[in-house]
Design a protein around this motif. Sequence first.
Motif, PDB file in Angstrom:
ATOM      1  N   THR A 110       7.513 -12.789  -7.132  1.00  0.00           N
ATOM      2  CA  THR A 110       6.660 -11.664  -7.492  1.00  0.00           C
ATOM      3  C   THR A 110       5.953 -11.191  -6.230  1.00  0.00           C
ATOM      4  O   THR A 110       5.842 -11.945  -5.248  1.00  0.00           O
ATOM      5  CB  THR A 110       5.593 -12.076  -8.520  1.00  0.00           C
ATOM      6  OG1 THR A 110       4.739 -13.066  -7.920  1.00  0.00           O
ATOM      7  CG2 THR A 110       6.226 -12.626  -9.796  1.00  0.00           C
ATOM      8  N   SER A 165       2.787 -10.693  -5.938  1.00  0.00           N
ATOM      9  CA  SER A 165       1.576 -11.495  -5.740  1.00  0.00           C
ATOM     10  C   SER A 165       1.920 -12.857  -5.145  1.00  0.00           C
ATOM     11  O   SER A 165       1.190 -13.372  -4.288  1.00  0.00           O
ATOM     12  CB  SER A 165       0.787 -11.642  -7.043  1.00  0.00           C
ATOM     13  OG  SER A 165       1.557 -12.254  -8.036  1.00  0.00           O
ATOM     14  N   TYR A 173      -1.294  -8.185  -2.772  1.00  0.00           N
ATOM     15  CA  TYR A 173       0.044  -7.653  -3.069  1.00  0.00           C
ATOM     16  C   TYR A 173       0.124  -6.126  -2.991  1.00  0.00           C
ATOM     17  O   TYR A 173       1.190  -5.591  -2.659  1.00  0.00           O
ATOM     18  CB  TYR A 173       0.539  -8.150  -4.432  1.00  0.00           C
ATOM     19  CG  TYR A 173      -0.112  -7.474  -5.602  1.00  0.00           C
ATOM     20  CD1 TYR A 173       0.412  -6.297  -6.119  1.00  0.00           C
ATOM     21  CD2 TYR A 173      -1.268  -7.984  -6.178  1.00  0.00           C
ATOM     22  CE1 TYR A 173      -0.199  -5.653  -7.184  1.00  0.00           C
ATOM     23  CE2 TYR A 173      -1.880  -7.356  -7.239  1.00  0.00           C
ATOM     24  CZ  TYR A 173      -1.350  -6.191  -7.736  1.00  0.00           C
ATOM     25  OH  TYR A 173      -1.957  -5.554  -8.772  1.00  0.00           O
ATOM     26  N   ASN A 189       5.961   0.330  -9.319  1.00  0.00           N
ATOM     27  CA  ASN A 189       5.528  -0.665 -10.297  1.00  0.00           C
ATOM     28  C   ASN A 189       5.643  -2.039  -9.643  1.00  0.00           C
ATOM     29  O   ASN A 189       6.753  -2.576  -9.514  1.00  0.00           O
ATOM     30  CB  ASN A 189       6.389  -0.594 -11.559  1.00  0.00           C
ATOM     31  CG  ASN A 189       5.933  -1.554 -12.626  1.00  0.00           C
ATOM     32  OD1 ASN A 189       5.170  -2.488 -12.374  1.00  0.00           O
ATOM     33  ND2 ASN A 189       6.413  -1.346 -13.841  1.00  0.00           N
ATOM     34  N   PRO A 190       4.516  -2.631  -9.243  1.00  0.00           N
ATOM     35  CA  PRO A 190       4.574  -3.907  -8.531  1.00  0.00           C
ATOM     36  C   PRO A 190       5.097  -5.064  -9.373  1.00  0.00           C
ATOM     37  O   PRO A 190       5.369  -6.130  -8.844  1.00  0.00           O
ATOM     38  CB  PRO A 190       3.125  -4.145  -8.101  1.00  0.00           C
ATOM     39  CG  PRO A 190       2.301  -3.254  -8.930  1.00  0.00           C
ATOM     40  CD  PRO A 190       3.164  -2.118  -9.363  1.00  0.00           C
ATOM     41  N   ASP A 191       5.275  -4.844 -10.672  1.00  0.00           N
ATOM     42  CA  ASP A 191       5.837  -5.887 -11.525  1.00  0.00           C
ATOM     43  C   ASP A 191       7.363  -5.891 -11.490  1.00  0.00           C
ATOM     44  O   ASP A 191       7.989  -6.778 -12.074  1.00  0.00           O
ATOM     45  CB  ASP A 191       5.365  -5.703 -12.974  1.00  0.00           C
ATOM     46  CG  ASP A 191       3.875  -5.939 -13.117  1.00  0.00           C
ATOM     47  OD1 ASP A 191       3.332  -6.801 -12.388  1.00  0.00           O
ATOM     48  OD2 ASP A 191       3.248  -5.257 -13.947  1.00  0.00           O
ATOM     49  N   ILE A 192       7.941  -4.891 -10.820  1.00  0.00           N
ATOM     50  CA  ILE A 192       9.400  -4.783 -10.786  1.00  0.00           C
ATOM     51  C   ILE A 192       9.895  -4.785  -9.335  1.00  0.00           C
ATOM     52  O   ILE A 192       9.696  -3.833  -8.588  1.00  0.00           O
ATOM     53  CB  ILE A 192       9.883  -3.489 -11.482  1.00  0.00           C
ATOM     54  CG1 ILE A 192       9.432  -3.482 -12.941  1.00  0.00           C
ATOM     55  CG2 ILE A 192      11.400  -3.372 -11.379  1.00  0.00           C
ATOM     56  CD1 ILE A 192       9.728  -2.192 -13.673  1.00  0.00           C
TER      57      ILE A 192
END
Length: 109
Positions: A12, A14, A27, A38-41
Amino acid sequence: MASKHTTARGETLSGIAQDYYGDASLYPIIALVNKIANPDIIRVGQVLIIPDIGPDAPRHRVISGDTLSKLARRYYGDATLYDVIAIANSISNPDRIDVGEVLIIPDIT
Protein backbone atom coordinates in the motif's frame (compact mmCIF):
# COMPACT_ATOMS: atom_id res chain seq x y z
CA MET A 1 17.74 12.22 -5.17
CA ALA A 2 14.41 10.45 -5.53
CA SER A 3 14.25 6.67 -5.43
CA LYS A 4 12.21 4.35 -7.60
CA HIS A 5 10.11 1.58 -6.13
CA THR A 6 8.39 -1.23 -8.01
CA THR A 7 5.25 -2.27 -6.19
CA ALA A 8 4.71 -5.83 -5.07
CA ARG A 9 1.56 -7.73 -4.22
CA GLY A 10 -0.04 -6.57 -0.98
CA GLU A 11 1.78 -3.25 -0.78
CA THR A 12 0.00 0.00 0.00
CA LEU A 13 1.13 3.59 -0.36
CA SER A 14 1.01 4.04 3.40
CA GLY A 15 3.18 0.95 3.86
CA ILE A 16 5.64 2.22 1.27
CA ALA A 17 5.72 5.63 3.00
CA GLN A 18 6.39 3.87 6.30
CA ASP A 19 9.25 1.91 4.74
CA TYR A 20 10.90 4.93 3.10
CA TYR A 21 10.04 7.74 5.53
CA GLY A 22 9.28 5.98 8.79
CA ASP A 23 5.87 7.67 8.69
CA ALA A 24 2.86 6.09 6.97
CA SER A 25 0.97 9.40 7.01
CA LEU A 26 3.33 10.79 4.35
CA TYR A 27 1.79 8.58 1.64
CA PRO A 28 0.14 11.62 -0.05
CA ILE A 29 3.58 12.81 -1.17
CA ILE A 30 4.03 9.58 -3.12
CA ALA A 31 0.47 9.76 -4.48
CA LEU A 32 0.82 13.37 -5.63
CA VAL A 33 4.17 12.97 -7.34
CA ASN A 34 2.99 9.83 -9.13
CA LYS A 35 -0.38 11.39 -10.02
CA ILE A 36 -2.30 8.62 -8.27
CA ALA A 37 -5.89 9.82 -7.98
CA ASN A 38 -6.99 7.09 -5.56
CA PRO A 39 -4.21 6.18 -3.13
CA ASP A 40 -6.04 2.95 -2.27
CA ILE A 41 -5.43 1.64 -5.79
CA ILE A 42 -1.92 0.79 -6.97
CA ARG A 43 -0.95 -1.93 -9.42
CA VAL A 44 1.55 -4.72 -8.89
CA GLY A 45 4.66 -3.84 -10.87
CA GLN A 46 3.89 -0.12 -10.90
CA VAL A 47 7.10 1.92 -10.72
CA LEU A 48 6.76 4.78 -8.24
CA ILE A 49 8.95 7.80 -7.72
CA ILE A 50 9.73 8.13 -4.01
CA PRO A 51 10.76 11.75 -3.34
CA ASP A 52 13.72 12.38 -1.06
CA ILE A 53 12.63 14.31 2.04
CA GLY A 54 15.62 13.39 4.18
CA PRO A 55 18.49 15.51 5.44
CA ASP A 56 20.08 15.65 1.98
CA ALA A 57 16.91 16.94 0.28
CA PRO A 58 17.09 20.50 -1.05
CA ARG A 59 16.00 23.34 1.23
CA HIS A 60 14.58 26.78 0.51
CA ARG A 61 14.53 29.79 2.84
CA VAL A 62 11.24 31.64 2.33
CA ILE A 63 11.52 35.24 1.15
CA SER A 64 8.83 37.87 0.81
CA GLY A 65 6.50 37.03 -2.06
CA ASP A 66 7.11 33.28 -1.94
CA THR A 67 4.12 30.97 -2.06
CA LEU A 68 4.05 27.21 -2.16
CA SER A 69 2.65 27.38 -5.70
CA LYS A 70 5.51 29.61 -6.84
CA LEU A 71 8.04 27.29 -5.21
CA ALA A 72 6.45 24.24 -6.84
CA ARG A 73 6.59 25.97 -10.23
CA ARG A 74 10.21 26.99 -9.64
CA TYR A 75 11.47 23.61 -8.43
CA TYR A 76 9.15 21.22 -10.31
CA GLY A 77 7.86 23.26 -13.24
CA ASP A 78 4.32 22.55 -11.98
CA ALA A 79 2.54 24.85 -9.53
CA THR A 80 -0.07 22.17 -8.81
CA LEU A 81 2.56 20.16 -6.91
CA TYR A 82 2.54 22.70 -4.04
CA ASP A 83 0.99 20.05 -1.76
CA VAL A 84 4.17 17.96 -2.02
CA ILE A 85 6.04 20.78 -0.28
CA ALA A 86 3.19 21.39 2.18
CA ILE A 87 2.98 17.75 3.27
CA ALA A 88 6.76 17.32 3.54
CA ASN A 89 6.90 20.33 5.85
CA SER A 90 3.72 19.57 7.86
CA ILE A 91 2.11 22.79 6.63
CA SER A 92 -1.62 22.56 7.38
CA ASN A 93 -2.51 25.84 5.64
CA PRO A 94 -0.70 26.00 2.29
CA ASP A 95 -1.69 29.67 1.95
CA ARG A 96 0.53 30.58 4.89
CA ILE A 97 4.31 30.32 5.01
CA ASP A 98 6.58 32.60 6.98
CA VAL A 99 9.48 34.69 5.69
CA GLY A 100 12.71 33.15 6.94
CA GLU A 101 11.21 29.68 7.31
CA VAL A 102 13.37 26.93 5.82
CA LEU A 103 11.36 24.43 3.80
CA ILE A 104 12.26 20.96 2.59
CA ILE A 105 11.83 20.79 -1.17
CA PRO A 106 11.38 17.08 -1.84
CA ASP A 107 13.58 15.88 -4.67
CA ILE A 108 11.28 14.25 -7.21
CA THR A 109 13.84 13.71 -9.98
